[in-house]
Scaffold this active site. Structure first.
Site, PDB file in Angstrom:
ATOM      1  CG  HIS A  90      -0.519   6.448   4.738  1.00 45.30           C
ATOM      2  ND1 HIS A  90      -1.892   6.314   4.867  1.00 45.30           N
ATOM      3  CD2 HIS A  90      -0.152   7.443   5.581  1.00 45.30           C
ATOM      4  CE1 HIS A  90      -2.324   7.189   5.766  1.00 45.30           C
ATOM      5  NE2 HIS A  90      -1.293   7.886   6.217  1.00 45.30           N
ATOM      6  CG  ASN A 133      -1.754   1.214   1.386  1.00 41.19           C
ATOM      7  OD1 ASN A 133      -2.439   1.594   0.432  1.00 41.19           O
ATOM      8  ND2 ASN A 133      -1.758   1.860   2.548  1.00 41.19           N
TER       9      ASN A 133
HETATM   10  C1  GRF Z   1      -2.774   8.631  -2.576  1.00 40.01           C
HETATM   11  O1  GRF Z   1      -2.439   9.808  -1.926  1.00 40.01           O
HETATM   12  C2  GRF Z   1      -2.339   7.436  -1.778  1.00 40.01           C
HETATM   13  O2  GRF Z   1      -1.233   7.679  -0.988  1.00 40.01           O
HETATM   14  C3  GRF Z   1      -3.529   7.170  -0.890  1.00 40.01           C
HETATM   15  O3  GRF Z   1      -4.640   7.490  -1.684  1.00 40.01           O
HETATM   16  C4  GRF Z   1      -4.283   8.454  -2.657  1.00 40.01           C
HETATM   17  C5  GRF Z   1      -4.721   7.930  -3.972  1.00 40.01           C
HETATM   18  O4  GRF Z   1      -4.569   8.886  -5.005  1.00 40.01           O
HETATM   19  N1  GRF Z   1      -3.500   5.833  -0.380  1.00 40.01           N
HETATM   20  P1  GRF Z   1      -4.853   8.470  -6.492  1.00 40.01           P
HETATM   21  O5  GRF Z   1      -6.264   7.894  -6.506  1.00 40.01           O
HETATM   22  O6  GRF Z   1      -3.860   7.420  -6.871  1.00 40.01           O
HETATM   23  O7  GRF Z   1      -4.734   9.697  -7.307  1.00 40.01           O
END
Ligand code: GRF
Length: 192
Positions: A104, A102
């Site tokens: 974050h 994942n």
């Molecule tokens: C990202 O900031 C990621 O870190 C978090 O959710 C967001 C997703 O952004 N888990 P995107 O949908 O990939 O533009």
């Protein structure tokens, strides 16, 4: 070649970067895009790229092992969570032990856990007058944002940066590092 399923429910910009990156690589391919939202923009991108998609139903996701079996049956080797907000059920974690990662948008353990997502994180970072923030790419376990850390990268926060500017700086880091981390995972799994 490692077959990756990307789980995404939001904007999908990270998923898209990973798809783009995979086009020039022989280490992994994005074999499936999974979402819990039928209107997620990434599904259109997936269709355009000829990548199969799957929409999850909550009951089946949490109360049956159907999706674990389905992913295995499709030959999926690893799962990448790119903006996927549902907690991953234990059966999926056990089926893909050490193979789910994942991203974050903070320097965990700071600003992690339930409710810490999207703009909430960057607003909290800004309120706390942090001078730096960043990203964390980690393995997924049964708790939000608690799995073993693979990689962190940080960016400076200037005094007048708004939460929106902080978000942009963090997203830039995500787009650079996440596709490369998936490639690293593919390399690592190929050695096992
Ligand atoms: C990202 O900031 C990621 O870190 C978090 O959710 C967001 C997703 O952004 N888990 P995107 O949908 O990939 O533009």
């Amino acid at each position: 070649m490692l077959k990756v399923a990307i789980f995404a429910s939001g904007r999908g910009s990270n998923a898209l970067k990973i798809i783009e990156h995979s086009a020039s690589k022989t280490t992994f391919e994005v074999a499936l895009i999974v979402s819990n939202k039928s209107e997620a923009p990434i599904l259109l991108e997936a269709h355009a790229a000829g990548i199969p998609t799957l929409i999850l139903e909550k009951e089946r996701f949490y109360k049956t092992t159907e999706y674990s079996r389905l992913l295995k049956a499709r030959g999926i080797d690893a799962i990448v969570l790119a903006g996927f907000l549902w907690l991953i059920p234990i059966h999926l974690i056990q089926s893909f032990e050490g193979k789910i990662i994942n991203i974050h948008p903070s320097l965990l353990p700071k600003y992690g856990g339930k409710g810490m997502y999207g703009s909430h994180i960057h607003e909290a970072v800004s309120r706390a007058k942090e001078r730096r923030t960043g990203i964390t790419i980690h393995y997924v376990n049964e708790e939000y944002d608690k799995g073993k850390i693979i990689l962190q990268a940080c960016t400076q926060i200037d005094e007048h940066d708004t939460p929106a500017i902080i978000a942009q700086k963090v997203l830039r880091l995500e787009h650079y590092y996440f596709p490369r981390a998936v490639e690293g995972l593919a390399y690592h799994l190929a050695q096992l």
